[in-house]
Design an enzyme around this catalytic site. Structure first.
Site, PDB file in Angstrom:
ATOM      1  N   GLY A  11       1.101  -9.006 -11.568  1.00 52.32           N
ATOM      2  CA  GLY A  11      -0.098  -8.858 -12.405  1.00 52.32           C
ATOM      3  C   GLY A  11       0.102  -7.751 -13.426  1.00 52.32           C
ATOM      4  N   ARG A  72       4.781 -14.413 -11.916  1.00 54.97           N
ATOM      5  CA  ARG A  72       4.975 -14.361 -10.463  1.00 54.97           C
ATOM      6  C   ARG A  72       5.988 -15.467 -10.180  1.00 54.97           C
ATOM      7  NH1 ARG A  72       1.104 -10.822  -8.666  1.00 54.97           N
ATOM      8  NH2 ARG A  72      -0.955 -10.920  -9.634  1.00 54.97           N
ATOM      9  N   ASP A 103       3.614  -4.065  -5.487  1.00 58.46           N
ATOM     10  CA  ASP A 103       4.492  -4.088  -4.303  1.00 58.46           C
ATOM     11  C   ASP A 103       5.311  -5.369  -4.179  1.00 58.46           C
ATOM     12  OD1 ASP A 103       2.298  -5.546  -3.633  1.00 58.46           O
ATOM     13  OD2 ASP A 103       2.030  -4.653  -1.645  1.00 58.46           O
ATOM     14  N   THR A 125       0.177  -1.342 -11.449  1.00 62.24           N
ATOM     15  CA  THR A 125      -0.829  -2.268 -10.920  1.00 62.24           C
ATOM     16  C   THR A 125      -2.197  -1.588 -10.963  1.00 62.24           C
ATOM     17  OG1 THR A 125      -1.698  -3.301  -8.903  1.00 62.24           O
ATOM     18  CG2 THR A 125      -0.102  -1.564  -8.563  1.00 62.24           C
ATOM     19  N   ASP A 127      -4.356  -1.964  -8.852  1.00 61.12           N
ATOM     20  CA  ASP A 127      -4.870  -1.860  -7.476  1.00 61.12           C
ATOM     21  C   ASP A 127      -4.732  -0.458  -6.862  1.00 61.12           C
ATOM     22  OD1 ASP A 127      -5.334  -4.552  -7.759  1.00 61.12           O
ATOM     23  OD2 ASP A 127      -3.549  -5.170  -6.661  1.00 61.12           O
ATOM     24  N   ASP A 129      -2.380   0.721  -5.014  1.00 57.08           N
ATOM     25  CA  ASP A 129      -2.164   0.441  -3.590  1.00 57.08           C
ATOM     26  C   ASP A 129      -0.716   0.603  -3.135  1.00 57.08           C
ATOM     27  OD1 ASP A 129      -1.087  -1.652  -4.993  1.00 57.08           O
ATOM     28  OD2 ASP A 129      -1.922  -3.229  -3.734  1.00 57.08           O
ATOM     29  N   ARG A 171      -7.015  -6.491  -4.554  1.00 58.71           N
ATOM     30  CA  ARG A 171      -6.277  -7.187  -3.490  1.00 58.71           C
ATOM     31  C   ARG A 171      -6.708  -6.645  -2.126  1.00 58.71           C
ATOM     32  NH1 ARG A 171      -2.074 -10.621  -4.368  1.00 58.71           N
ATOM     33  NH2 ARG A 171      -1.626  -9.884  -6.442  1.00 58.71           N
TER      34      ARG A 171
HETATM   35  O1  F6P Z   1      -2.503  -7.049  -8.204  1.00 58.48           O
HETATM   36  C1  F6P Z   1      -3.308  -7.075  -9.335  1.00 58.48           C
HETATM   37  C2  F6P Z   1      -4.353  -8.130  -9.221  1.00 58.48           C
HETATM   38  O2  F6P Z   1      -5.142  -8.101 -10.399  1.00 58.48           O
HETATM   39  C3  F6P Z   1      -5.238  -8.056  -7.976  1.00 58.48           C
HETATM   40  O3  F6P Z   1      -6.246  -7.089  -8.096  1.00 58.48           O
HETATM   41  C4  F6P Z   1      -5.729  -9.473  -7.893  1.00 58.48           C
HETATM   42  O4  F6P Z   1      -6.072  -9.816  -6.562  1.00 58.48           O
HETATM   43  C5  F6P Z   1      -4.546 -10.268  -8.351  1.00 58.48           C
HETATM   44  O5  F6P Z   1      -3.751  -9.405  -9.133  1.00 58.48           O
HETATM   45  C6  F6P Z   1      -4.880 -11.503  -9.150  1.00 58.48           C
HETATM   46  O6  F6P Z   1      -3.692 -12.141  -9.451  1.00 58.48           O
HETATM   47  P1  F6P Z   1      -3.563 -13.367 -10.449  1.00 58.48           P
HETATM   48  O7  F6P Z   1      -3.816 -12.872 -11.826  1.00 58.48           O
HETATM   49  O8  F6P Z   1      -2.184 -13.859 -10.264  1.00 58.48           O
HETATM   50  O9  F6P Z   1      -4.633 -14.337 -10.026  1.00 58.48           O
END
Ligand code: F6P
Length: 319
Positions: A11, A72, A103, A125, A127, A129, A171
């Site tokens: 992300g 991803r 991570d 990120t 998050d 985290d 997350r």
């Molecule tokens: O890890 C960053 C994040 O924005 C999280 O807060 C969220 O759960 C996830 O990515 C969403 O991912 P995507 O954009 O792939 O749906």
């Protein structure tokens, strides 16, 4: 070390561009060549990269998202994909790789390191985290985006005497919800680190109502449950009919705050220093205001620190 690669993965987060700029400029300052790899590990497997000059990272420090694009990549989770990536790195004479991401991206960087290719992780990120660092690039910008939204929702909540549930990202971590809930004056904050008790939440909301509070703001981290699920539980168990606002990907965008730009610059530069020292398999981060480098294994063996004092404070202030 003559040539390094840099990629952003997972992300995106505001400040990734500032980190890329720092990596490229610090590397060129030390006479290293830099390959910018596009679309994260997917681009690495495909050999989608180009030499970056000083000017290629001009005018990006203030931009959200990532100029290197992100992805991803399922293929890279398998060893076959990782071996293809190592092949590309060797073919392009790259001696070390800086990975900017969360991570999941670190897991990839650790896998490459285990295959003998030196990688350094930069925490990017929203998050906040990643174990071993007090801060991840993008958190401050996302937090300010959330607060801006909470303030706006509060205006309409007050006007209509309504309760609002605001679902925020993060997350499995509650930092974004906790910080934004405290800064936004939320009545209740639900985070994954603390078990949620719907009856207790209902009791708190009712207590506020009895004191004359006419509206309420409830911040729920996505790692607890969806805003909609919480709405249904509050309706069923406490007869509270709340409106739901899911902030979603708006939280990931926008021009990075000064804090994110500065920290991204420090961490990007540190990552290059680590590679220049001949170290791989490391993550860079901040601990007690110090810019540090630490072993990747610590990320996977450690836990993200949760600030329970801050959680308790938010409860005390929202009585
Ligand atoms: O890890 C960053 C994040 O924005 C999280 O807060 C969220 O759960 C996830 O990515 C969403 O991912 P995507 O954009 O792939 O749906």
């Amino acid at each position: 070390m003559k040539k390094i690669g840099v990629l952003t993965s997972g992300g995106d987060s505001p400040g990734m561009n500032a980190a890329v700029r720092a990596v490229v400029r610090k590397a060129i300052y030390h006479d290293l060549e830099v390959a910018g790899i596009f679309h994260g590990y997917q681009g690495l497997i495909e050999g989608n990269m180009k030499k970056l000059e000083l000017g290629d990272v001009g005018d990006i420090i203030q931009r959200g998202g990532t100029a290197l694009y992100s992805a991803r990549c399922a293929e890279f989770k398998e060893e076959a994909g990782q071996l293809k990536a190592v092949e590309q790195l060797k073919k392009n004479n790259i001696d070390g790789l800086v990975v900017i991401g969360g991570d999941g991206s670190y897991r990839g960087a650790l896998a490459l390191t285990k295959l003998g290719f030196p990688c350094v992780g930069v925490p990017g990120t929203i998050d906040n985290d990643i174990p071993g660092t007090d801060y991840t690039i993008g958190f401050d910008t996302a937090l300010n985006t959330v607060i801006e939204s909470i303030d706006k929702i509060r205006d309409t909540a007050t006007s209509h005497d309504r309760s609002f549930i605001i679902e925020v990202m993060g997350r499995d971590a509650g930092d974004l919800a906790l910080w934004s809930g405290l800064a936004g004056g939320a009545e209740t904050i639900l985070i994954p680190e603390v078990p949620s008790d719907i009856s207790e939440i209902a009791r708190r909301l009712k207590r506020g109502k009895d004191r004359g509070k006419k509206h309420s703001i409830i911040v729920v981290a996505e790692g607890v449950m969806s805003g909609q699920a919480l709405k249904e539980q509050l309706l069923e168990k406490a007869d509270i009919d709340a409106h739901v606002s899911v902030l979603g990907h708006i939280q990931r965008g926008g021009s990075p705050t000064a804090r994110d730009r500065v920290i991204a610059s420090q961490l990007g530069a540190k990552a290059v220093e680590v590679l220049l020292n001949g170290d791989g398999g490391m993550a860079v981060g901040i601990q007690n205001r110090e810019i540090i480098a630490y072993d990747f294994e610590e990320v996977f063996n450690g836990n993200h620190k949760f600030d329970d004092r801050m959680y308790n404070l938010s409860n005390e202030l929202s009585i």
